[in-house]
Design an enzyme around this catalytic site. Structure first.
Site, PDB file in Angstrom:
ATOM      1  CG  ASN A 117      -1.641   1.096   1.106  1.00 36.53           C
ATOM      2  OD1 ASN A 117      -2.303   1.470   0.369  1.00 36.53           O
ATOM      3  ND2 ASN A 117      -1.983   1.991   2.361  1.00 36.53           N
ATOM      4  CG  HIS A 119      -0.475   5.794   4.981  1.00 36.53           C
ATOM      5  ND1 HIS A 119      -1.855   5.635   5.232  1.00 36.53           N
ATOM      6  CD2 HIS A 119      -0.069   6.590   5.967  1.00 36.53           C
ATOM      7  CE1 HIS A 119      -2.197   6.433   6.263  1.00 36.53           C
ATOM      8  NE2 HIS A 119      -1.042   6.949   6.757  1.00 36.53           N
ATOM      9  CG  ASP A 155      -2.404   2.951   7.314  1.00 37.55           C
ATOM     10  OD1 ASP A 155      -2.537   2.300   6.116  1.00 37.55           O
ATOM     11  OD2 ASP A 155      -3.236   3.798   7.704  1.00 37.55           O
TER      12      ASP A 155
END
Length: 210
Positions: A117, A119, A155
């Site tokens: 991912n 972020h 996260d």
């Protein structure tokens, strides 16, 4: 020069991109791969928002698409449909690119170590939403973005790469977000290329991290 996105080539890792919006990071991943030989191919763009602009962009880039609204569907049920579609296309790694929906724990476990991912903060700072406003409110000198491996904790997975952006005196959340996004478009393709190369060569994803 590399060919447009389409059927994956031998020796390249098959990547599925999950998105919910404009798909600018997906487009950056595609452009980076198209410029010269890389370690990955984008074989599917999937979305929980059938009207997402990113799906239109994906089709213009020759990337197959799949979309289904998550509304009225239990998270685990939706993720099972998503999982089946990814496997149908032989996806080996997943890249989240503005996918605005939490993945179910079972889905993450089934793809453990194979989801990345991008972020918009310098993790571990500012997990979750409103990262730019939070950085400004804290009086930080630097903002930025992080590419990390997705785990069941929000996260919180190992960080693969980061890029810093200097916060200016007159910055707003919007101006800062725009400059961070520019860095995302540079950082994510490089990090995914390195991540895919390690996966292809049978190395642990964190093998070359400092």
């Amino acid at each position: 020069m590399a060919e447009p996105d389409g059927p994956a080539q031998a020796g390249r890792v098959r990547v599925g991109v999950l998105l919910s919006g404009r798909g600018t990071n997906m487009a950056a991943l595609s452009e980076y791969r198209r410029r010269q030989e890389r370690s990955y191919d984008l074989v599917l763009a999937a979305s929980n928002v059938p009207e997402a602009r990113g799906l239109v962009v994906a089709r213009t880039l020759g990337i197959k698409t799949w979309a289904k609204s998550h509304k009225g569907i239990a998270r685990e049920e939706f993720d099972a449909l998503l999982d089946a579609e990814l496997r149908k296309h032989g996806v080996e790694l997943i890249a989240l690119a503005g996918y605005m929906r939490l993945l179910s724990p079972g889905f993450i476990r089934s793809w453990q170590g194979r989801i990345v991912n991008i972020h918009p903060s310098l993790l571990p700072l500012y997990k979750g939403l409103d990262t730019h406003a939070r950085a400004l409110a804290a009086g930080d000198q630097w903002a930025g973005c992080s590419v990390h491996i997705v785990t069941e904790a929000l996260d919180d997975g190992p960080v693969l790469a980061q890029a810093k952006v200097k916060i200016r005196e007159r910055d707003t959340a919007e101006t800062l977000a725009a400059r961070v996004l520019e860095e995302e478009h540079k950082l994510y393709p490089q990090a995914l290329d390195a991540f895919a190369a390690r996966f292809r060569d049978g190395l642990a994803p964190e093998a070359d991290l400092a």
